[in-house]
Design a protein around this motif. Structure first.
Motif, mmCIF file in Angstrom:
data_model
loop_
_atom_site.group_PDB
_atom_site.id
_atom_site.type_symbol
_atom_site.label_atom_id
_atom_site.label_comp_id
_atom_site.label_asym_id
_atom_site.label_seq_id
_atom_site.Cartn_x
_atom_site.Cartn_y
_atom_site.Cartn_z
ATOM 1 N N GLN A 1 16.853 -1.571 -7.557
ATOM 2 C CA GLN A 1 16.216 -0.523 -7.360
ATOM 3 C C GLN A 1 15.294 -0.444 -6.099
ATOM 4 O O GLN A 1 14.814 -1.673 -5.688
ATOM 5 N N ALA A 2 15.053 0.555 -5.530
ATOM 6 C CA ALA A 2 14.197 0.784 -4.163
ATOM 7 C C ALA A 2 12.977 -0.049 -4.469
ATOM 8 O O ALA A 2 12.176 -0.560 -3.716
ATOM 9 N N GLU A 3 12.376 0.196 -5.794
ATOM 10 C CA GLU A 3 11.053 -0.482 -6.291
ATOM 11 C C GLU A 3 11.076 -1.742 -6.061
ATOM 12 O O GLU A 3 10.006 -2.503 -5.695
ATOM 13 N N ASP A 4 12.341 -2.471 -6.489
ATOM 14 C CA ASP A 4 12.417 -3.977 -6.413
ATOM 15 C C ASP A 4 12.370 -4.281 -5.213
ATOM 16 O O ASP A 4 11.567 -5.374 -4.683
ATOM 17 N N ILE A 5 12.971 -3.676 -4.145
ATOM 18 C CA ILE A 5 12.860 -3.924 -2.672
ATOM 19 C C ILE A 5 11.460 -3.843 -1.976
ATOM 20 O O ILE A 5 11.245 -4.987 -1.427
ATOM 21 N N GLN A 6 10.773 -2.840 -2.412
ATOM 22 C CA GLN A 6 9.487 -2.696 -2.141
ATOM 23 C C GLN A 6 8.663 -3.628 -2.566
ATOM 24 O O GLN A 6 7.972 -4.227 -1.822
ATOM 25 N N ASN A 7 8.539 -4.135 -3.762
ATOM 26 C CA ASN A 7 7.936 -5.277 -4.408
ATOM 27 C C ASN A 7 8.281 -6.457 -3.702
ATOM 28 O O ASN A 7 7.219 -7.365 -3.335
ATOM 29 N N THR A 8 9.339 -6.840 -3.143
ATOM 30 C CA THR A 8 9.525 -7.990 -2.514
ATOM 31 C C THR A 8 9.004 -7.987 -1.407
ATOM 32 O O THR A 8 8.303 -9.041 -0.824
ATOM 33 N N ILE A 9 9.228 -6.958 -0.387
ATOM 34 C CA ILE A 9 8.561 -6.972 0.850
ATOM 35 C C ILE A 9 7.036 -7.031 0.646
ATOM 36 O O ILE A 9 6.425 -7.897 1.298
ATOM 37 N N THR A 10 6.429 -6.623 -0.289
ATOM 38 C CA THR A 10 4.941 -6.774 -0.610
ATOM 39 C C THR A 10 4.489 -7.919 -0.966
ATOM 40 O O THR A 10 3.566 -8.629 -0.381
ATOM 41 N N LYS A 11 5.354 -8.785 -1.699
ATOM 42 C CA LYS A 11 4.958 -10.082 -2.092
ATOM 43 C C LYS A 11 5.211 -11.022 -1.125
ATOM 44 O O LYS A 11 4.506 -12.180 -0.939
ATOM 45 N N LEU A 12 6.027 -10.750 0.055
ATOM 46 C CA LEU A 12 5.936 -11.569 1.442
ATOM 47 C C LEU A 12 4.800 -11.242 2.012
ATOM 48 O O LEU A 12 4.760 -11.981 2.884
ATOM 49 N N GLY A 13 3.790 -10.342 1.795
ATOM 50 C CA GLY A 13 2.787 -10.383 2.491
ATOM 51 C C GLY A 13 2.530 -8.910 3.503
ATOM 52 O O GLY A 13 2.024 -8.895 4.359
ATOM 53 N N TYR A 14 3.733 -8.134 3.433
ATOM 54 C CA TYR A 14 3.809 -6.970 4.190
ATOM 55 C C TYR A 14 3.704 -5.702 3.521
ATOM 56 O O TYR A 14 4.721 -5.329 2.678
ATOM 57 N N PRO A 15 2.569 -5.082 3.569
ATOM 58 C CA PRO A 15 2.318 -3.936 2.837
ATOM 59 C C PRO A 15 3.240 -2.692 3.037
ATOM 60 O O PRO A 15 3.442 -2.505 4.295
ATOM 61 N N VAL A 16 3.663 -2.135 2.159
ATOM 62 C CA VAL A 16 4.765 -0.768 2.364
ATOM 63 C C VAL A 16 3.770 0.426 2.137
ATOM 64 O O VAL A 16 3.169 0.697 1.263
ATOM 65 N N LEU A 17 3.853 1.159 3.450
ATOM 66 C CA LEU A 17 3.206 2.498 3.410
ATOM 67 C C LEU A 17 3.899 3.329 2.853
ATOM 68 O O LEU A 17 2.967 4.310 2.239
ATOM 69 N N SER A 18 5.014 3.619 2.924
ATOM 70 C CA SER A 18 5.698 4.520 2.166
ATOM 71 C C SER A 18 7.296 4.395 2.214
ATOM 72 O O SER A 18 7.798 3.319 2.992
ATOM 73 N N GLN A 19 8.122 5.032 1.479
ATOM 74 C CA GLN A 19 9.395 4.629 1.373
ATOM 75 C C GLN A 19 10.064 5.994 0.951
ATOM 76 O O GLN A 19 9.649 6.993 0.604
ATOM 77 N N LYS A 20 11.421 5.977 1.949
ATOM 78 C CA LYS A 20 12.110 7.282 1.735
ATOM 79 C C LYS A 20 13.692 6.774 1.021
ATOM 80 O O LYS A 20 14.072 5.987 1.690
ATOM 81 N N VAL A 21 14.126 7.206 -0.080
ATOM 82 C CA VAL A 21 15.403 6.952 -0.732
ATOM 83 C C VAL A 21 16.335 8.125 -0.574
ATOM 84 O O VAL A 21 15.967 9.161 -0.853
ATOM 85 N N SER A 22 17.591 7.696 -0.145
ATOM 86 C CA SER A 22 18.639 8.940 -0.225
ATOM 87 C C SER A 22 19.939 8.346 -0.856
ATOM 88 O O SER A 22 20.034 7.179 -0.797
#
Length: 73
Positions: free
Chosen positions: A52-73
């Protein structure tokens, strides 16, 4: 297949791009990853039955890069 774009805080260096890209490419269900250094975005294409997009976002955040927003289509 779904697509998602994640807007990040500014990336510090090209090594950050490689770190994010190589980690996401190893995730099951992620078919395509493009990290855009100058626009601080990560574009992905993924199989929503495997990840899921949330899983990808969580992985990016865990790497130390905060996600400001996401758009799923």
């Amino acid at each position: 297949m779904k697509k998602a774009v994640f807007n990040l805080e500014p990336l510090g260096c090209p090594t950050c791009v490689k770190k994010i890209q190589s980690t996401l490419e190893k995730m099951e269900g992620v078919e395509e990853v493009k990290v855009l250094f100058h626009s601080n975005r990560v574009r992905t294409q993924f199989d929503e039955n495997k990840v899921q997009a949330e899983d990808i976002q969580n992985t990016i955040t865990k790497l130390g890069y905060p996600v400001l927003s996401q758009k799923v289509s």
